[in-house]
Scaffold this motif. Structure first.
Motif, mmCIF file in Angstrom:
data_model
loop_
_atom_site.group_PDB
_atom_site.id
_atom_site.type_symbol
_atom_site.label_atom_id
_atom_site.label_comp_id
_atom_site.label_asym_id
_atom_site.label_seq_id
_atom_site.Cartn_x
_atom_site.Cartn_y
_atom_site.Cartn_z
ATOM 1 N N ASP A 1 21.197 -40.637 -67.956
ATOM 2 C CA ASP A 1 22.147 -41.368 -69.164
ATOM 3 C C ASP A 1 23.023 -40.195 -70.036
ATOM 4 O OD1 ASP A 1 19.759 -40.816 -70.306
ATOM 5 O OD2 ASP A 1 19.134 -41.993 -71.443
ATOM 6 N N SER B 1 17.981 -49.824 -68.195
ATOM 7 C CA SER B 1 17.310 -48.978 -68.398
ATOM 8 C C SER B 1 15.201 -50.474 -68.691
ATOM 9 C CB SER B 1 16.934 -48.203 -69.724
ATOM 10 O OG SER B 1 17.422 -49.441 -70.991
ATOM 11 N N GLU C 1 12.611 -47.316 -73.169
ATOM 12 C CA GLU C 1 13.722 -46.305 -72.516
ATOM 13 C C GLU C 1 14.651 -45.447 -73.664
ATOM 14 O OE1 GLU C 1 14.787 -44.596 -68.121
ATOM 15 O OE2 GLU C 1 14.443 -46.555 -68.374
ATOM 16 N N ALA C 2 15.187 -46.790 -73.760
ATOM 17 C CA ALA C 2 16.105 -45.852 -74.743
ATOM 18 C C ALA C 2 16.265 -45.797 -76.133
ATOM 19 C CB ALA C 2 17.741 -47.396 -75.030
ATOM 20 N N ARG D 1 15.775 -42.595 -75.902
ATOM 21 C CA ARG D 1 16.766 -41.290 -74.571
ATOM 22 C C ARG D 1 17.673 -41.047 -76.613
ATOM 23 N NH1 ARG D 1 17.518 -39.838 -69.171
ATOM 24 N NH2 ARG D 1 15.638 -40.952 -68.419
#
Length: 161
Positions: free
Chosen positions: A33, A85, A149-150, A153
């Motif tokens: 990403d 994700s 996960e998003a 990050r």
């Protein structure tokens, strides 16, 4: 989540794009990403999904599953690579990142949102901004940012101020 279902719904939503152009959808587990290859455009869309831990069988839902999309249009041939994700079980410290199960009802709105991004990024269309931000999930459902996960990050809109 099945590839044929995503592909079928993607083909339906891309019918109204520039006549003569053809678009294809691919899943790519290696998609990241933070950057994309030269000549590719990036967008991130969000949806709701369910997860199941492969270690303890615990299930949970998330309304902010990030789907990374890289798109490219060359000589009338468009390709979109996608990667939903993963999330980690909050009960199992050594559990792997689990893949989402995205309900069929969420795939069509996700594809519509993706096609709007294609219009802007690949065809340079100036779409009028709607007063409300596009959402294809229920904002009242639970979200687990510590295991997302998003969020890890920095791409999860739930954590933006």
């Amino acid at each position: 989540m099945t590839d044929p279902e995503w592909t079928r719904k993607f083909q339906i939503t891309t019918r109204d794009l520039k006549h003569g152009d053809s678009w294809h959808l691919e899943f790519d587990e290696n998609l990241v990403d933070v950057c994309q290859k030269p000549g590719w455009k990036k967008c991130i869309v969000h949806t709701g999904a369910r997860f199941r831990c492969t270690k303890c069988s615990r299930g949970w839902s998330s309304n902010m599953v990030m789907v990374v999309c890289h798109m490219q249009l060359r000589n009338g041939e468009g390709i979109v690579k996608v990667r939903p994700s993963c999330q980690k079980c909050k009960e199992c410290s050594e559990a792997p990142m689990e893949k989402p199960s995205i309900p069929s009802d969420n795939i069509f709105p996700l594809m519509n949102n993706l096609v709007q991004k294609i219009r802007v990024k690949c065809y340079n269309e100036n779409l009028e901004r709607k007063k409300k931000h596009f959402r294809n999930f229920d904002g009242n459902k639970p979200h687990e940012p510590a295991h997302c996960e998003a969020c890890m990050r920095g791409f999860c809109p739930k954590n933006r101020s």
